[in-house]
Design a protein around this motif. Structure first.
Motif, PDB file in Angstrom:
ATOM      1  N   ASP A 213       1.928   1.798  -3.485  1.00 19.97           N
ATOM      2  CA  ASP A 213       0.706   2.165  -4.275  1.00 19.97           C
ATOM      3  C   ASP A 213       0.272   3.678  -4.016  1.00 19.97           C
ATOM      4  N   GLU A 214       0.859   4.058  -2.833  1.00 21.18           N
ATOM      5  CA  GLU A 214       0.261   5.358  -2.364  1.00 21.18           C
ATOM      6  C   GLU A 214       1.397   6.443  -3.280  1.00 21.18           C
ATOM      7  N   LEU A 215       2.471   5.801  -3.368  1.00 24.91           N
ATOM      8  CA  LEU A 215       3.745   6.571  -3.746  1.00 24.91           C
ATOM      9  C   LEU A 215       3.474   6.905  -5.390  1.00 24.91           C
ATOM     10  N   ALA A 216       3.047   5.637  -6.036  1.00 24.83           N
ATOM     11  CA  ALA A 216       2.544   5.507  -7.215  1.00 24.83           C
ATOM     12  C   ALA A 216       1.490   6.653  -7.784  1.00 24.83           C
TER      13      ALA A 216
ATOM     14  N   VAL B  69       9.796   7.110   2.243  1.00 26.34           N
ATOM     15  CA  VAL B  69       8.658   7.129   1.170  1.00 26.34           C
ATOM     16  C   VAL B  69       7.543   8.172   1.891  1.00 26.34           C
ATOM     17  N   PRO B  70       6.964   7.999   2.970  1.00 23.83           N
ATOM     18  CA  PRO B  70       5.893   8.914   3.474  1.00 23.83           C
ATOM     19  C   PRO B  70       6.150  10.482   3.259  1.00 23.83           C
ATOM     20  N   LEU B  71       7.495  10.814   3.636  1.00 24.29           N
ATOM     21  CA  LEU B  71       8.052  12.107   3.589  1.00 24.29           C
ATOM     22  C   LEU B  71       8.136  12.493   1.944  1.00 24.29           C
TER      23      LEU B  71
ATOM     24  N   SER C 188       0.697  -1.055  -0.103  1.00 23.81           N
ATOM     25  CA  SER C 188      -0.042  -0.004  -0.111  1.00 23.81           C
ATOM     26  C   SER C 188       0.885   1.159  -0.054  1.00 23.81           C
ATOM     27  N   LEU C 189       2.233   1.143   0.605  1.00 22.65           N
ATOM     28  CA  LEU C 189       2.838   2.348   0.704  1.00 22.65           C
ATOM     29  C   LEU C 189       3.453   2.663  -0.779  1.00 22.65           C
TER      30      LEU C 189
ATOM     31  N   VAL D 199      11.237   4.571  -9.583  1.00 23.52           N
ATOM     32  CA  VAL D 199      11.810   4.774  -8.159  1.00 23.52           C
ATOM     33  C   VAL D 199      11.774   3.277  -7.323  1.00 23.52           C
ATOM     34  N   ALA D 200      13.063   2.867  -7.136  1.00 19.27           N
ATOM     35  CA  ALA D 200      13.344   1.531  -6.580  1.00 19.27           C
ATOM     36  C   ALA D 200      13.251   1.429  -5.028  1.00 19.27           C
TER      37      ALA D 200
END
Length: 309
Positions: free
Chosen positions: A206-209, A295-297, A203-204, A248-249
């Motif tokens: 997915d959220e970045l994408a 990633v959240p940042l 989900s992390l 982004v890897a």
């Protein structure tokens, strides 16, 4: 040069191969066994569309008729999609014609006289250049190329009666259900590796994408060993090759089997807690740290930039 002959199973696949031929300044003809594809490609090729008509719905069953067409037409180059049926047709036709075969060409260029093909060798660790001399059959990963635009004229369509090889028959068909976006057309892709600890953590990614208006892909172990994503979503020498603007890897070590699929990406960003991870050698930008913190940042920064903050 007399021209290129493109082999098409689908309209889009044919258009992508036409892009390759057009980049070599070659007049383009096409051949297919599908009447819908034959009709659809007349607006894209500059010469002739050959429609093989016979008893089979599998293109590679017509390898003998196809080889005869190539023998009569004598193109400089034959382009076939680097798929399982495409490789079968290429190998059988090259053997029957006794001509050279180059498989998996990632790039084709010309100096106006000779064509040079580039292909990956040793698991994607190196590139090898091969000069083509005379008629050559080349298989091409079509996902590396954009579909050609319509040509200025409508091509002639020629029907060719063809006998199919009936030694192998289809006894059953099963539909393969594919899910998710098309990686070949995505402008931004977020890839996940074994550094992602739990399946729910997708989900992390997915959220970045989503913040990047992109798609989620993965390494082969994530798809085949863990089964977290469909196999068509893994990137690498035996998987998808991508041409996105951004990759982004996340938690990807960066073995050559994976990075071979990233060669045509414009910008690669790697996030990994191991500063010695090989992925950093393939990256334009690298962030050493915990992806669960970083990633959240990144997501927040993207959202803030969109709202002018």
């Amino acid at each position: 040069m007399t021209g290129a002959l493109v082999v098409a199973d689908t309209i889009e696949g044919g258009r992508r191969l036409i892009t390759v031929a057009a980049g070599l300044n070659l007049p383009v003809s096409a051949v297919t066994h599908d009447p819908t594809v034959a009709t659809g490609l007349t607006d894209y090729v500059s010469d002739v569309v050959y429609h093989l008509v016979g008893s089979s719905d599998r293109l590679h069953d017509y390898y003998s008729a196809f080889a005869g067409l190539v023998r009569d037409r004598q193109p400089d180059l034959v382009l076939i999609a680097d798929t399982v049926p495409g490789r079968e047709l290429a190998a059988m036709s090259a053997a029957q014609l006794d001509v050279a075969l180059v498989s998996g060409a990632t790039r084709l260029v010309t100096d106006g006289t000779r064509i040079t093909a580039t292909r990956l060798v040793y698991g994607g660790s190196f590139e090898r250049e091969e000069q083509l001399g005379g008629l050559t059959i080349v298989t091409v990963p079509t996902e590396l190329h954009h579909p050609a635009a319509a040509s200025a004229t409508t091509a002639e369509r020629v029907t060719v009666e063809a006998t199919a090889d009936q030694r192998v028959t289809v006894t059953k068909r099963a539909t393969v259900t594919r899910s998710g976006p098309d990686l070949a057309s995505a402008l931004a892709i977020v890839g996940v590796g074994l550094g992602l600890r739990h399946r729910d953590d997708l989900s992390l990614a997915d959220e970045l994408a989503g913040a990047l208006d992109g798609a989620v892909a993965c390494t082969r172990p994530v798809a085949e060993d863990r089964g977290w994503l469909p196999t068509e979503r893994y990137i690498g020498i035996s998987g998808a090759k991508i041409t996105s603007d951004l990759y982004v890897a996340l938690g990807i070590s960066g073995q050559t089997q994976h990075t071979a699929g990233l060669r045509d990406v414009k910008v690669v960003v790697a996030i990994n807690s191991d500063p010695a991870a090989p992925i950093f050698a393939a990256a334009d930008y690298g962030i050493v740290g915990d992806l669960y913190q970083i990633v959240p940042l990144l997501i927040q920064a993207i959202e803030d930039s969109r709202h002018g903050q």
